[in-house]
Design a protein around this motif. Sequence first.
Motif, PDB file in Angstrom:
ATOM      1  N   UNK A 132       0.770  -1.203  -0.103  1.00  9.01           N
ATOM      2  CA  UNK A 132      -0.037   0.095  -0.095  1.00  9.01           C
ATOM      3  C   UNK A 132       0.852   1.087   0.038  1.00  9.01           C
ATOM      4  N   UNK A 133       1.930   1.064   0.726  1.00 10.75           N
ATOM      5  CA  UNK A 133       2.900   2.188   1.022  1.00 10.75           C
ATOM      6  C   UNK A 133       3.932   2.530  -0.113  1.00 10.75           C
ATOM      7  N   UNK A 134       4.109   1.501  -0.805  1.00  9.71           N
ATOM      8  CA  UNK A 134       5.395   1.696  -1.695  1.00  9.71           C
ATOM      9  C   UNK A 134       5.260   2.681  -2.757  1.00  9.71           C
ATOM     10  N   UNK A 135       4.070   2.998  -3.657  1.00 10.95           N
ATOM     11  CA  UNK A 135       4.033   3.946  -4.337  1.00 10.95           C
ATOM     12  C   UNK A 135       4.127   5.183  -3.752  1.00 10.95           C
ATOM     13  N   UNK A 136       3.687   5.672  -2.542  1.00  6.71           N
ATOM     14  CA  UNK A 136       3.860   6.912  -1.703  1.00  6.71           C
ATOM     15  C   UNK A 136       5.274   7.061  -1.538  1.00  6.71           C
ATOM     16  N   UNK A 137       6.014   6.144  -1.153  1.00 12.24           N
ATOM     17  CA  UNK A 137       7.503   6.145  -1.013  1.00 12.24           C
ATOM     18  C   UNK A 137       8.226   6.448  -2.162  1.00 12.24           C
ATOM     19  N   UNK A 138       7.776   5.838  -3.259  1.00 10.88           N
ATOM     20  CA  UNK A 138       8.377   6.151  -4.526  1.00 10.88           C
ATOM     21  C   UNK A 138       8.413   7.529  -5.047  1.00 10.88           C
ATOM     22  N   UNK A 139       7.101   7.994  -5.037  1.00 16.29           N
ATOM     23  CA  UNK A 139       6.728   9.227  -5.502  1.00 16.29           C
ATOM     24  C   UNK A 139       7.660  10.275  -4.512  1.00 16.29           C
ATOM     25  N   UNK A 140       7.648  10.004  -3.273  1.00 11.73           N
ATOM     26  CA  UNK A 140       8.596  10.957  -2.405  1.00 11.73           C
ATOM     27  C   UNK A 140      10.155  10.872  -2.810  1.00 11.73           C
ATOM     28  N   UNK A 141      10.351   9.805  -3.354  1.00 12.43           N
ATOM     29  CA  UNK A 141      11.880   9.527  -3.731  1.00 12.43           C
ATOM     30  C   UNK A 141      12.156  10.359  -4.860  1.00 12.43           C
ATOM     31  N   UNK A 142      11.172  10.436  -5.728  1.00 10.33           N
ATOM     32  CA  UNK A 142      11.448  11.195  -7.107  1.00 10.33           C
ATOM     33  C   UNK A 142      11.243  12.515  -6.770  1.00 10.33           C
ATOM     34  N   UNK A 143      10.956  13.156  -5.813  1.00 15.84           N
ATOM     35  CA  UNK A 143      10.818  14.631  -5.475  1.00 15.84           C
ATOM     36  C   UNK A 143      12.071  15.220  -4.730  1.00 15.84           C
ATOM     37  N   UNK A 144      12.379  14.242  -3.615  1.00 19.99           N
ATOM     38  CA  UNK A 144      13.372  14.557  -2.607  1.00 19.99           C
ATOM     39  C   UNK A 144      14.774  13.944  -2.625  1.00 19.99           C
ATOM     40  N   UNK A 145      14.697  12.778  -3.560  1.00 18.26           N
ATOM     41  CA  UNK A 145      15.815  11.868  -3.839  1.00 18.26           C
ATOM     42  C   UNK A 145      15.769  10.517  -3.485  1.00 18.26           C
ATOM     43  N   UNK A 146      16.134   9.528  -4.106  1.00 12.76           N
ATOM     44  CA  UNK A 146      16.090   8.280  -3.992  1.00 12.76           C
ATOM     45  C   UNK A 146      17.012   7.437  -2.858  1.00 12.76           C
ATOM     46  N   UNK A 147      18.105   8.472  -2.854  1.00 11.29           N
ATOM     47  CA  UNK A 147      19.305   7.953  -1.705  1.00 11.29           C
ATOM     48  C   UNK A 147      18.558   7.915  -0.424  1.00 11.29           C
ATOM     49  N   UNK A 148      17.495   8.991  -0.253  1.00  9.65           N
ATOM     50  CA  UNK A 148      17.013   9.209   1.083  1.00  9.65           C
ATOM     51  C   UNK A 148      16.239   7.983   1.455  1.00  9.65           C
ATOM     52  N   UNK A 149      15.618   7.673   0.352  1.00 12.53           N
ATOM     53  CA  UNK A 149      14.417   6.513   0.611  1.00 12.53           C
ATOM     54  C   UNK A 149      15.466   5.402   1.161  1.00 12.53           C
ATOM     55  N   UNK A 150      16.507   5.129   0.369  1.00 15.86           N
ATOM     56  CA  UNK A 150      17.204   3.893   0.706  1.00 15.86           C
ATOM     57  C   UNK A 150      17.799   3.875   2.101  1.00 15.86           C
ATOM     58  N   UNK A 151      18.371   5.073   2.810  1.00 17.82           N
ATOM     59  CA  UNK A 151      18.868   4.801   4.205  1.00 17.82           C
ATOM     60  C   UNK A 151      17.454   5.053   5.005  1.00 17.82           C
ATOM     61  N   UNK A 152      16.473   5.672   4.591  1.00 17.25           N
ATOM     62  CA  UNK A 152      15.079   5.410   5.651  1.00 17.25           C
ATOM     63  C   UNK A 152      14.930   3.871   5.611  1.00 17.25           C
ATOM     64  N   UNK A 153      14.651   3.213   4.544  1.00 19.86           N
ATOM     65  CA  UNK A 153      14.058   2.081   4.660  1.00 19.86           C
ATOM     66  C   UNK A 153      15.080   0.975   5.444  1.00 19.86           C
ATOM     67  N   UNK A 154      16.334   1.303   5.269  1.00 15.52           N
ATOM     68  CA  UNK A 154      17.466   0.491   5.917  1.00 15.52           C
ATOM     69  C   UNK A 154      17.356   0.524   7.232  1.00 15.52           C
TER      70      UNK A 154
END
Length: 390
Positions: free
Chosen positions: A51-73
């Motif tokens: 349910x939440x993956x598309x939301x995080x993917x869109x946030x990553x497109x805007x603020x950076x995918x690297x931040x999404x990587x360390x957030x999920x880690x």
Amino acid sequence: MVCVQATMSAQNTIVTPFFPQFLEQNGVFPLSNVEYWAGAILSASALSAALFSPVWGGIGDRIGRKKMVWRSAFASAISMTLMSFCTTPWEMLALRTLAGAFVGFSTSAIALVATQAPEGRLGFALGWLSTGQISGALIGPLIGGLLVDHFHDYRGVMFYSGVFTMLFVPACVAFVHEDRATRAFAERHESSLLERLRSVAQHRDFAPMFVVIMLAQVCSIGIQPVLPLFVREVVGNVPWRTTITGAAIAVTGVAGLLSAPFLGRRSDEIGYQRVLLISLTGAACFTFPQAFVFNIWAFVALRFGVGVFLGGILPSANAIIGRIARPETRGQVYGFTSTAQFLGRFIGPLLGSAVAAHFGLSATFAFIGLLMFANLLWVWSHVRRGMLST
């Protein structure tokens, strides 16, 4: 990214060889209940993640995918650490469900690599990322089995694996780099989640690939809850049972580790759809006979064969998705396809556990093999043969 991916994958799979026994230690009986609870808990995070993956993917497109990587880690490490304090299956289920909304490391990693790799080397780059994931899947169960057989402490293994993984968050921040050009483009052309979903869904190849990825995950994950129980049925209550379970899982990772870079490179050369067909055919042919094998070494050999071909399925599928999406929107597109992955991870353990509980452990392998053949027929009839490299 390959090293970080390997570490995260190891942490996520370290509990696989002993999780049913951990449930038994916490008072779950009889065996059929263990099978159901193992499937439900291992798949719980996948539903909320879907349910939440598309939301995080869109946030990553805007603020950076690297931040999404360390957030999920970081979220994954916290989840594993807290799991060591759970004492009932309901606590484990609730924690896994909550954690699923914040994890999804592989999805973030794929989105980052897919936007940084050259277009003509997309299959090769994703193949190496898959090698990292498979390496972790190889190391995690083996380490988990060895540690449990040596220390006889399920909780300690989970706690320290979470703590160790936290050390890699600073490494990810320091050593993983991202070109910000695609992020700037995404900020200038920002659209709503529904608009992007509608745009992607209208592409003729997206809906078929959604099904392909979901079925691939069902087949890959569906066997995991019953594998420790099947190995115990084959070898008996020997002292090294957990280690051999880890080895049976690890050998699949070894094979995938060897094959993923080769299959990824070949998909750039001969076409992603063709490699996907070859991989599905091989995986199905090596999975189905496992239902009729009752010698542990023959079983391990068949698991190795499955791993050779599993190494080509997701890299080829993700490369096709990468060709569908523009670079500036790939984070959210991979968020949508990760919904398919997480749905597969949610359905797989539940389905595998249900088949085992009603028809026996061996029936699970036959069922998963037939499901792989069904996925093969779907790819043959619905995915275009024109998905070739440039």
